[in-house]
Design a protein around this motif. Structure first.
Motif, PDB file in Angstrom:
ATOM      1  N   MET A 111      39.132  41.282  51.880  1.00  0.00           N
ATOM      2  CA  MET A 111      38.276  41.047  50.607  1.00  0.00           C
ATOM      3  C   MET A 111      38.265  42.711  50.280  1.00  0.00           C
ATOM      4  O   MET A 111      38.412  43.033  48.820  1.00  0.00           O
ATOM      5  CB  MET A 111      37.205  40.253  50.486  1.00  0.00           C
ATOM      6  CG  MET A 111      37.598  38.949  50.951  1.00  0.00           C
ATOM      7  SD  MET A 111      38.438  38.083  50.019  1.00  0.00           S
ATOM      8  CE  MET A 111      37.674  38.187  48.356  1.00  0.00           C
ATOM      9  N   GLU A 112      37.819  43.494  50.890  1.00  0.00           N
ATOM     10  CA  GLU A 112      37.719  44.938  50.823  1.00  0.00           C
ATOM     11  C   GLU A 112      38.846  45.558  50.503  1.00  0.00           C
ATOM     12  O   GLU A 112      38.905  46.333  49.513  1.00  0.00           O
ATOM     13  CB  GLU A 112      36.877  45.504  51.865  1.00  0.00           C
ATOM     14  CG  GLU A 112      36.664  46.988  51.581  1.00  0.00           C
ATOM     15  CD  GLU A 112      35.703  47.405  50.450  1.00  0.00           C
ATOM     16  OE1 GLU A 112      35.975  48.346  49.949  1.00  0.00           O
ATOM     17  OE2 GLU A 112      34.760  46.416  50.004  1.00  0.00           O
ATOM     18  N   SER A 118      42.829  47.105  43.927  1.00  0.00           N
ATOM     19  CA  SER A 118      42.659  46.647  42.326  1.00  0.00           C
ATOM     20  C   SER A 118      42.909  47.860  41.323  1.00  0.00           C
ATOM     21  O   SER A 118      43.501  47.622  40.296  1.00  0.00           O
ATOM     22  CB  SER A 118      41.456  45.878  42.076  1.00  0.00           C
ATOM     23  OG  SER A 118      40.256  46.742  42.167  1.00  0.00           O
ATOM     24  N   ASP A 142      32.968  33.067  48.129  1.00  0.00           N
ATOM     25  CA  ASP A 142      32.983  33.617  46.660  1.00  0.00           C
ATOM     26  C   ASP A 142      34.259  33.332  45.585  1.00  0.00           C
ATOM     27  O   ASP A 142      34.970  34.086  45.461  1.00  0.00           O
ATOM     28  CB  ASP A 142      32.346  34.858  46.407  1.00  0.00           C
ATOM     29  CG  ASP A 142      32.049  35.421  44.993  1.00  0.00           C
ATOM     30  OD1 ASP A 142      32.283  34.590  43.894  1.00  0.00           O
ATOM     31  OD2 ASP A 142      31.150  36.443  44.829  1.00  0.00           O
ATOM     32  N   ARG A 187      39.387  44.663  46.758  1.00  0.00           N
ATOM     33  CA  ARG A 187      38.880  45.614  45.987  1.00  0.00           C
ATOM     34  C   ARG A 187      39.055  47.009  45.671  1.00  0.00           C
ATOM     35  O   ARG A 187      39.281  47.480  44.805  1.00  0.00           O
ATOM     36  CB  ARG A 187      37.292  45.644  46.308  1.00  0.00           C
ATOM     37  CG  ARG A 187      36.676  44.467  46.061  1.00  0.00           C
ATOM     38  CD  ARG A 187      35.324  44.413  46.670  1.00  0.00           C
ATOM     39  NE  ARG A 187      34.560  43.005  47.398  1.00  0.00           N
ATOM     40  CZ  ARG A 187      34.364  42.362  48.255  1.00  0.00           C
ATOM     41  NH1 ARG A 187      34.929  43.535  49.385  1.00  0.00           N
ATOM     42  NH2 ARG A 187      34.080  41.441  48.640  1.00  0.00           N
ATOM     43  N   ARG A 228      39.144  36.784  40.618  1.00  0.00           N
ATOM     44  CA  ARG A 228      39.016  38.248  39.792  1.00  0.00           C
ATOM     45  C   ARG A 228      40.010  38.944  40.682  1.00  0.00           C
ATOM     46  O   ARG A 228      40.533  39.859  39.883  1.00  0.00           O
ATOM     47  CB  ARG A 228      37.473  38.619  39.855  1.00  0.00           C
ATOM     48  CG  ARG A 228      37.284  40.178  39.273  1.00  0.00           C
ATOM     49  CD  ARG A 228      36.062  40.530  39.179  1.00  0.00           C
ATOM     50  NE  ARG A 228      35.476  40.785  40.299  1.00  0.00           N
ATOM     51  CZ  ARG A 228      35.806  41.846  41.309  1.00  0.00           C
ATOM     52  NH1 ARG A 228      36.555  42.772  40.741  1.00  0.00           N
ATOM     53  NH2 ARG A 228      34.974  41.952  42.405  1.00  0.00           N
ATOM     54  N   LEU A 229      40.188  38.941  41.967  1.00  0.00           N
ATOM     55  CA  LEU A 229      40.923  39.834  42.952  1.00  0.00           C
ATOM     56  C   LEU A 229      42.371  39.173  42.723  1.00  0.00           C
ATOM     57  O   LEU A 229      43.193  39.499  43.844  1.00  0.00           O
ATOM     58  CB  LEU A 229      40.201  39.840  44.372  1.00  0.00           C
ATOM     59  CG  LEU A 229      38.914  40.809  44.312  1.00  0.00           C
ATOM     60  CD1 LEU A 229      38.422  40.566  45.520  1.00  0.00           C
ATOM     61  CD2 LEU A 229      39.082  42.222  43.658  1.00  0.00           C
ATOM     62  N   ASP A 242      34.649  32.953  42.686  1.00  0.00           N
ATOM     63  CA  ASP A 242      34.609  33.634  41.324  1.00  0.00           C
ATOM     64  C   ASP A 242      35.365  35.070  41.652  1.00  0.00           C
ATOM     65  O   ASP A 242      36.431  35.620  41.095  1.00  0.00           O
ATOM     66  CB  ASP A 242      33.520  34.033  40.435  1.00  0.00           C
ATOM     67  CG  ASP A 242      32.841  32.878  39.909  1.00  0.00           C
ATOM     68  OD1 ASP A 242      33.561  32.137  39.448  1.00  0.00           O
ATOM     69  OD2 ASP A 242      31.619  32.597  39.675  1.00  0.00           O
ATOM     70  N   GLU A 243      34.775  35.780  42.919  1.00  0.00           N
ATOM     71  CA  GLU A 243      35.560  37.060  43.097  1.00  0.00           C
ATOM     72  C   GLU A 243      36.884  36.885  43.748  1.00  0.00           C
ATOM     73  O   GLU A 243      37.787  37.617  43.329  1.00  0.00           O
ATOM     74  CB  GLU A 243      34.726  37.653  44.292  1.00  0.00           C
ATOM     75  CG  GLU A 243      35.370  38.935  44.732  1.00  0.00           C
ATOM     76  CD  GLU A 243      34.476  39.934  45.794  1.00  0.00           C
ATOM     77  OE1 GLU A 243      34.326  41.280  45.689  1.00  0.00           O
ATOM     78  OE2 GLU A 243      33.907  39.070  46.573  1.00  0.00           O
TER      79      GLU A 243
END
Length: 129
Positions: free
Chosen positions: A65-66, A72, A94, A69, A100-101, A96-97
């Motif tokens: 996940m990092e 992106s 999450d 981020r 978004r990713l 939503d995250e």
């Protein structure tokens, strides 16, 4: 629709990295860049310009996940589908995250290497381009 050709694969376990690469290259006909860490992927992703990212959630030093981020700003993750591989029953929490990713699908480990190329192609084909 442009074809799926280039897959960035990030996995820290050498045996899974090799099996995945062979399955995607030999069975799927894809060009695969295999990275052993998030840091390696950050260094090479933009130059490789992947059509899709296949990413282990649990990576040492920098988790999946990092990594997303940090990727992106380099890669448009809304146009570059992300498929997460995880051994966790529920995966990251999450939703939503994840959206978004650019995460389109969560695949459970162990996965069937003989089906992986087909699964990724189906995810690609489901996208409107």
């Amino acid at each position: 629709m442009r074809p799926l050709q280039r897959i960035l694969h990030v996995e820290d376990v050498p045996s899974i990295r090799v099996v995945t690469r062979i399955a995607l290259e030999k069975l799927g006909g894809f060009q695969v860049l295999s990275c052993a860490s998030g840091l390696e992927a950050l260094e090479q992703a933009q130059r490789f310009a992947p059509d899709m990212i296949l990413l282990d959630v649990m990576l040492p030093q920098m988790g999946g996940m990092e990594l997303l981020r940090q990727l992106s700003p380099q890669i448009d993750l809304q146009r570059t589908p992300v498929v997460l591989l995880t051994g966790q029953p529920n995966g990251p929490a999450d939703a939503d995250e994840l959206q978004r990713l650019g995460v389109r699908k969560l695949l459970q480990k162990p996965f069937d290497p003989l089906q992986l190329a087909t699964q990724l192609q189906e995810i690609w084909n489901a996208e409107e381009r």
